[in-house]
Write a protein that holds these residues in place. Structure first.
Motif, PDB file in Angstrom:
ATOM      1  N   SER A  50       0.826  -1.198   0.000  1.00 45.33           N
ATOM      2  CA  SER A  50       0.000   0.000   0.000  1.00 45.33           C
ATOM      3  C   SER A  50       0.869   1.260   0.000  1.00 45.33           C
ATOM      4  O   SER A  50       0.524   2.251  -0.630  1.00 45.33           O
ATOM      5  CB  SER A  50      -0.945  -0.001   1.194  1.00 45.33           C
ATOM      6  OG  SER A  50      -0.222   0.089   2.382  1.00 45.33           O
ATOM      7  N   ARG A  53       2.611   1.639  -3.456  1.00 44.42           N
ATOM      8  CA  ARG A  53       1.649   2.130  -4.438  1.00 44.42           C
ATOM      9  C   ARG A  53       1.314   3.595  -4.195  1.00 44.42           C
ATOM     10  O   ARG A  53       1.056   4.352  -5.130  1.00 44.42           O
ATOM     11  CB  ARG A  53       0.359   1.290  -4.389  1.00 44.42           C
ATOM     12  CG  ARG A  53       0.533  -0.076  -5.015  1.00 44.42           C
ATOM     13  CD  ARG A  53      -0.739  -0.879  -4.936  1.00 44.42           C
ATOM     14  NE  ARG A  53      -1.756  -0.413  -5.864  1.00 44.42           N
ATOM     15  CZ  ARG A  53      -3.054  -0.389  -5.582  1.00 44.42           C
ATOM     16  NH1 ARG A  53      -3.478  -0.768  -4.406  1.00 44.42           N
ATOM     17  NH2 ARG A  53      -3.918   0.015  -6.466  1.00 44.42           N
ATOM     18  N   ASN A 116     -21.606  11.300  -8.024  1.00 46.23           N
ATOM     19  CA  ASN A 116     -22.584  10.456  -8.712  1.00 46.23           C
ATOM     20  C   ASN A 116     -23.866  11.152  -9.153  1.00 46.23           C
ATOM     21  O   ASN A 116     -24.324  10.979 -10.257  1.00 46.23           O
ATOM     22  CB  ASN A 116     -22.956   9.289  -7.796  1.00 46.23           C
ATOM     23  CG  ASN A 116     -22.244   8.040  -8.214  1.00 46.23           C
ATOM     24  OD1 ASN A 116     -21.770   7.978  -9.344  1.00 46.23           O
ATOM     25  ND2 ASN A 116     -22.154   7.062  -7.346  1.00 46.23           N
ATOM     26  N   PHE A 137     -13.292  10.877  -5.717  1.00 40.02           N
ATOM     27  CA  PHE A 137     -12.780   9.823  -4.848  1.00 40.02           C
ATOM     28  C   PHE A 137     -11.858   8.894  -5.627  1.00 40.02           C
ATOM     29  O   PHE A 137     -11.826   7.682  -5.409  1.00 40.02           O
ATOM     30  CB  PHE A 137     -13.921   9.052  -4.179  1.00 40.02           C
ATOM     31  CG  PHE A 137     -14.870   9.961  -3.447  1.00 40.02           C
ATOM     32  CD1 PHE A 137     -14.370  10.853  -2.511  1.00 40.02           C
ATOM     33  CD2 PHE A 137     -16.224   9.973  -3.710  1.00 40.02           C
ATOM     34  CE1 PHE A 137     -15.209  11.721  -1.842  1.00 40.02           C
ATOM     35  CE2 PHE A 137     -17.071  10.839  -3.047  1.00 40.02           C
ATOM     36  CZ  PHE A 137     -16.560  11.715  -2.117  1.00 40.02           C
ATOM     37  N   GLY A 218      -9.835  12.587  -2.729  1.00 40.48           N
ATOM     38  CA  GLY A 218      -9.243  11.289  -3.061  1.00 40.48           C
ATOM     39  C   GLY A 218     -10.057  10.118  -2.528  1.00 40.48           C
ATOM     40  O   GLY A 218     -11.015  10.293  -1.785  1.00 40.48           O
ATOM     41  N   ASN A 220     -10.200   5.756  -1.098  1.00 38.84           N
ATOM     42  CA  ASN A 220      -9.676   4.957   0.024  1.00 38.84           C
ATOM     43  C   ASN A 220      -8.243   4.548  -0.218  1.00 38.84           C
ATOM     44  O   ASN A 220      -7.412   4.570   0.681  1.00 38.84           O
ATOM     45  CB  ASN A 220     -10.459   3.664   0.206  1.00 38.84           C
ATOM     46  CG  ASN A 220     -11.936   3.868   0.335  1.00 38.84           C
ATOM     47  OD1 ASN A 220     -12.692   3.435  -0.508  1.00 38.84           O
ATOM     48  ND2 ASN A 220     -12.345   4.553   1.375  1.00 38.84           N
ATOM     49  N   ALA A 221      -7.989   4.102  -1.464  1.00 35.57           N
ATOM     50  CA  ALA A 221      -6.664   3.593  -1.779  1.00 35.57           C
ATOM     51  C   ALA A 221      -6.514   3.516  -3.290  1.00 35.57           C
ATOM     52  O   ALA A 221      -7.481   3.183  -3.963  1.00 35.57           O
ATOM     53  CB  ALA A 221      -6.484   2.203  -1.174  1.00 35.57           C
ATOM     54  N   GLN A 223      -3.735   6.217  -1.648  1.00 34.60           N
ATOM     55  CA  GLN A 223      -3.830   7.588  -1.188  1.00 34.60           C
ATOM     56  C   GLN A 223      -2.532   8.315  -1.487  1.00 34.60           C
ATOM     57  O   GLN A 223      -1.491   7.680  -1.626  1.00 34.60           O
ATOM     58  CB  GLN A 223      -4.075   7.613   0.326  1.00 34.60           C
ATOM     59  CG  GLN A 223      -5.441   7.078   0.696  1.00 34.60           C
ATOM     60  CD  GLN A 223      -5.571   6.867   2.182  1.00 34.60           C
ATOM     61  OE1 GLN A 223      -4.611   6.489   2.848  1.00 34.60           O
ATOM     62  NE2 GLN A 223      -6.754   7.090   2.713  1.00 34.60           N
ATOM     63  N   ASN A 231      -2.229   9.886   8.280  1.00 34.08           N
ATOM     64  CA  ASN A 231      -2.857   8.702   8.866  1.00 34.08           C
ATOM     65  C   ASN A 231      -1.898   7.950   9.769  1.00 34.08           C
ATOM     66  O   ASN A 231      -2.250   7.571  10.877  1.00 34.08           O
ATOM     67  CB  ASN A 231      -3.340   7.761   7.764  1.00 34.08           C
ATOM     68  CG  ASN A 231      -4.634   8.253   7.154  1.00 34.08           C
ATOM     69  OD1 ASN A 231      -5.330   9.061   7.752  1.00 34.08           O
ATOM     70  ND2 ASN A 231      -4.937   7.783   5.970  1.00 34.08           N
TER      71      ASN A 231
END
Lengths: 272, 380
Positions: A50, A53, A116, A137, A218, A220-221, A223, A231
């Motif tokens: 994570s 990335r 949306n 997001f 942004g 969840n992932a 990030q 975090n």
């Protein structure tokens, strides 16, 4: 000399010393009870999927945002420099607007605009488009918002550079038969090189370090690094990882900083 | 000219000093006249409930006067704790007669000996409280719950006729109905955390993580749970979209984008009451239950009006006061359900069971980090 001393001391004691201490602390690793210096923490970052990335994602988003902003801002600056008239004057006043809107408000506005059931979706619905790729997001949302927020600054710097170019040079290029594209490539672009380097490097560093936009727009992932650092620092109670990430992003920003210094010193030496 | 001007200034300064001195002198004197100083924290719904319902009723029932100091969202709760400790160390009484706060706060300062031991001798109704409740355990027995909320499962009965009764059945349902379930990012809300913690408890012993101790090696037991959550990712709404915050999940349920999600019992109930969720949404607790619990009441051992504080606590734990609390907050009572009136038990039938305790703060931080690293950020 005496005049430079206070800001110099401030720089050393408030920025250089703490930064150096932080970087040193990321290298200090406890092993079998005693402290050794190693790159273990950085290896850990690159081995955690994570985090790895997140670094790649940050670079990608930053480069994309900086490039898009640069292209749009350059076009706008060229238009404002070479076009006279009411539209140009109006645009010249309007483009500066995002500079005076707090990023938090801009981010929330972008979310309601792009989400949306938001404005863009409603518009597309009227045209008959039902399926819309998600625009917030994710990376697209961050890039769109970063571009929106950075255009005024980039345009201001580029415009200042363009206004420094003598009209006579452009006219003479035209006189010898150069078209608009040729004039841009052979005269304007090289003469505006310093402003270009300054804009690109400051855009890169600014977007790399931005927090509000990636945090609010942004996903969840993955990030962006700034969000990950926050975090790990406050939510996961792991400041060590957070500081190592900060040192890493400092290293990346330093590359852009080097480009900036080279660009500015070239101008001061009168090379350009 | 100069000397002439100094006189009004001196008078002004003296006046200000006098006012302050009187204020300092006067405040404690007035404090002795009001009977119990209640320090209460929470959202505006809690403030309204005390101001409009509980306190007027208590004063009418007992003719004891109360003075509520409200800490909005728990702001300043730290300072109040520091004040209680400082008074204890100085050997003085404190004007805090009743303190509602997070159980972990009560536990952290328990070693200072600042809290009164609440028993059925000084607060008879405390016998109705289940002493195994997380609020009591976490606060080392010094805190009593008077309200609670828990995460429950919300489902749309229009599409789901046979709702899952266990956590495993939820997992099976998600895999069978891809795209119709999500839980919020545990970073941003408690309902997503509950879904994560219950997965952890499925493979590991919950008692290992709810106490005050911390040992990172115990987290190895979480691995299968994180694997499980990662395997669910393709079946989550929008290919693994975890919304930010409790409200975002409720909105997805309301628009029927998803048919099932974990939500807070009190939030879900109040959304149903306001018509923000369709009537076909039902709330149930599953087995093993989701996590819950948040606030507890402690009474300082050196409180100025300790008797009045305990009297209020005792009154608050009567089934009459508890019914008001449960109705207003759509949550859990502090006392056990069996002491609640039958009509209340019927209304909350789906969720009227107990809930799982939360892991302690350090394990919570690690669980959220591992979820980010191994579930959301794993890249499939």
């Amino acid at each position: 000399m005496a005049l430079v001393l206070p800001p110099f001391c401030l720089l050393v004691f408030v920025i250089v010393v703490p930064a150096a201490q932080a970087v040193l602390s990321t290298l200090r690793v406890e092993q079998d009870g005693h402290v050794v210096y190693s790159l273990a923490r950085y290896a850990q970052i690159l081995h955690t999927v994570s985090l790895y990335r997140s670094v790649a994602f940050t670079l990608l988003v930053t480069l994309a945002s900086a490039a898009a902003t640069f292209v749009l801002a350059y076009t706008l600056a060229l238009y404002l420099r070479f076009s006279q008239g009411r539209v140009s004057t109006l645009l010249g006043a309007l483009f500066i607007l995002p500079l005076f809107i707090p990023t938090v408000i801009a981010s929330f506005a972008m979310v309601t605009f792009l989400q949306n059931h938001g404005f863009v979706a409603t518009l597309l619905h009227y045209v008959g488009v039902e399926e819309m790729p998600p625009l917030v997001f994710n990376a697209v949302g961050i890039v769109l918002t970063e571009v929106w927020a950075s255009i005024p600054f980039a345009t201001l710097v580029l415009l200042a550079g363009l206004q420094g170019i003598d009209d006579a040079l452009i006219d003479s290029a035209r006189d010898v038969g150069a078209g608009a594209v040729r004039t841009f490539r052979a005269v304007i672009l090289p003469l505006n090189a310093v402003a270009t380097i300054i804009t690109l490097s400051l855009l890169f560093v600014g977007i790399l370090g931005s927090f509000t936009i990636p945090y609010l727009v942004g996903g969840n992932a993955p990030q962006m690094m700034s969000v990950v650092m926050t975090n790990y620092f406050s939510n996961y109670l792991r400041p060590d990882v957070s500081v190592a990430m900060a040192a890493l992003s400092f290293g990346i920003a330093a590359l852009a900083g080097a480009a900036y210094v080279v660009g500015v010193s070239r101008r001061e030496r009168g090379v350009v | 000219m100069r000397n002439w001007r100094i006189i009004p200034r001196t008078i002004a300064v003296v006046a200000v000093v006098c006012v302050f001195a009187l204020g300092l002198w006067g405040l404690p004197a007035r404090g002795q006249m009001t009977a119990a100083n209640l320090y209460i924290s929470g959202d505006t719904n809690i403030q309204d409930m005390f101001n409009k319902d509980l306190l007027p009723l208590f004063e009418r029932d007992t003719s004891v006067k109360t003075n509520m100091v409200f800490l909005s969202h728990g702001q300043g709760a730290d300072a109040i704790l520091a004040k209680i400790i400082a008074a204890k160390r100085a050997g003085q009484q404190t004007d805090v007669d009743f303190y509602e706060t997070q159980p972990t706060y009560i536990a952290e300062s328990a070693s200072e000996g600042i809290w009164a031991q609440i028993t059925k001798d000084n607060v008879p109704n405390s016998a109705k409280v289940d002493l195994q409740r997380p609020e009591v355990l976490v606060s080392q027995g010094f805190g009593l719950p008077y309200r609670g909320s828990s995460v429950v499962l919300a489902y749309n009965s229009k599409y789901i006729t046979d709702p899952p009764k266990t956590y495993d059945e939820i997992i099976a349902w998600i895999k069978k109905n891809p795209g119709k379930f999500t839980y919020c990012d545990p970073q941003t809300c408690g309902s997503g955390q509950a879904f994560l913690y219950v997965a952890l408890y499925k493979y590991a012993n919950s008692a290992d993580f709810t106490g005050l101790g911390y040992d990172a090696n115990k987290e190895a037991a979480w691995r299968p749970a994180l694997e499980l959550l990662r395997s669910l990712k393709p079946a989550i709404y929008n290919n693994g979209f975890y919304p930010n915050g409790n409200v975002a999940v409720l909105q997805l349920l309301g628009r029927e984008n998803i048919y099932m999600a974990p939500v807070w019992s009190d939030l879900g109930m109040s959304y149903l009451d306001q018509g923000l969720l369709p009537k076909s949404i039902k709330l149930v607790q599953v087995s093993p239950p989701f996590t819950g619990g948040d606030s507890a009441i402690a009474i300082p051992a050196h409180a100025m009006h300790q008797g009045a504080g305990m009297m209020f606590l005792n009154w608050l734990l009567t089934s009459k006061a508890q019914s008001i609390v449960v109705n207003k907050l759509a949550g859990y009572p502090g006392i056990q359900w069996k002491y609640m009136p039958q009509d209340m038990r019927d209304k909350f039938a789906g969720i009227a069971t107990n809930f799982n305790p939360l892991p302690n703060a350090k394990y919570q931080a690690d669980a959220k980090r591992l979820w980010q690293e191994q579930v959301a950020g794993s890249g499939q």
